[in-house]
Design a protein around this motif. Structure first.
Motif, PDB file in Angstrom:
ATOM      1  N   THR A 199     -20.707  15.155   5.006  1.00  0.00           N
ATOM      2  CA  THR A 199     -19.433  15.012   5.710  1.00  0.00           C
ATOM      3  C   THR A 199     -19.668  14.259   7.016  1.00  0.00           C
ATOM      4  O   THR A 199     -20.802  14.166   7.489  1.00  0.00           O
ATOM      5  CB  THR A 199     -18.816  16.372   6.021  1.00  0.00           C
ATOM      6  N   PRO A 200     -18.627  13.715   7.620  1.00  0.00           N
ATOM      7  CA  PRO A 200     -18.805  13.007   8.895  1.00  0.00           C
ATOM      8  C   PRO A 200     -19.453  13.888   9.968  1.00  0.00           C
ATOM      9  O   PRO A 200     -20.129  13.360  10.863  1.00  0.00           O
ATOM     10  CB  PRO A 200     -17.374  12.623   9.279  1.00  0.00           C
ATOM     11  N   GLU A 201     -19.279  15.191   9.858  1.00  0.00           N
ATOM     12  CA  GLU A 201     -19.882  16.105  10.843  1.00  0.00           C
ATOM     13  C   GLU A 201     -21.403  16.167  10.720  1.00  0.00           C
ATOM     14  O   GLU A 201     -22.075  16.705  11.590  1.00  0.00           O
ATOM     15  CB  GLU A 201     -19.300  17.512  10.710  1.00  0.00           C
ATOM     16  N   ASP A 202     -21.930  15.632   9.647  1.00  0.00           N
ATOM     17  CA  ASP A 202     -23.388  15.593   9.471  1.00  0.00           C
ATOM     18  C   ASP A 202     -24.016  14.382  10.151  1.00  0.00           C
ATOM     19  O   ASP A 202     -25.245  14.244  10.156  1.00  0.00           O
ATOM     20  CB  ASP A 202     -23.742  15.586   7.983  1.00  0.00           C
ATOM     21  N   THR A 203     -23.191  13.495  10.686  1.00  0.00           N
ATOM     22  CA  THR A 203     -23.720  12.335  11.402  1.00  0.00           C
ATOM     23  C   THR A 203     -24.521  12.800  12.610  1.00  0.00           C
ATOM     24  O   THR A 203     -24.004  13.528  13.463  1.00  0.00           O
ATOM     25  CB  THR A 203     -22.572  11.420  11.865  1.00  0.00           C
ATOM     26  N   ALA A 204     -25.781  12.389  12.658  1.00  0.00           N
ATOM     27  CA  ALA A 204     -26.667  12.851  13.721  1.00  0.00           C
ATOM     28  C   ALA A 204     -28.012  12.154  13.581  1.00  0.00           C
ATOM     29  O   ALA A 204     -28.295  11.524  12.559  1.00  0.00           O
ATOM     30  CB  ALA A 204     -26.872  14.366  13.646  1.00  0.00           C
TER      31      ALA A 204
END
Length: 123
Positions: free
Chosen positions: A86-91
């Protein structure tokens, strides 16, 4: 000196999967616990998952169900499989290891970090 080398990051479509890998290089002789952390823009670095030398795994609550940490003690590598991105996994994802190495000719207990590998989730 001991270095942890990460690979496998990149840009992935939401819903996709990726597999991160980490291998130590340099003058070391024993690896104990290994782990993956991540740091999203504007956030603090957080633990994703850890694995002991004997294979005991721990996961952050957000990582349970989609993330799998594994290690190969023969090849001295640790992996992080991530599904359903998900976009929240961008890191930036960092490898971390507790190990014994040789520094300035002496055996040293070290906590070492990799340089990080960027994972970007595309929508």
């Amino acid at each position: 000196q001991v270095q942890l080398m990460e690979s496998g990051g990149g840009s992935v479509q939401a819903g996709g999967s990726l597999r991160l890998s980490c291998v130590p290089s340099g003058d070391w002789f024993s690896i104990l616990d290994m782990a993956w952390y991540r740091q999203a823009p504007g956030n603090q670095r957080e633990l994703v998952a850890s694995i002991t030398e004997s294979g005991t795994r721990k996961y952050a609550d957000f990582a349970k169900g989609r993330f799998t940490i594994s290690r190969n003690n023969t090849r001295n590598t640790v992996h992080l499989q991530v599904n359903g991105l998900t976009p929240e996994d961008t890191a930036v994802y960092y490898c971390n290891a507790d190990l014994w190495g040789v520094v300035d000719g002496r055996d040293r207990y070290l906590e070492d970090w990799g340089q990080g590998t960027l994972v970007t989730i595309l929508t």
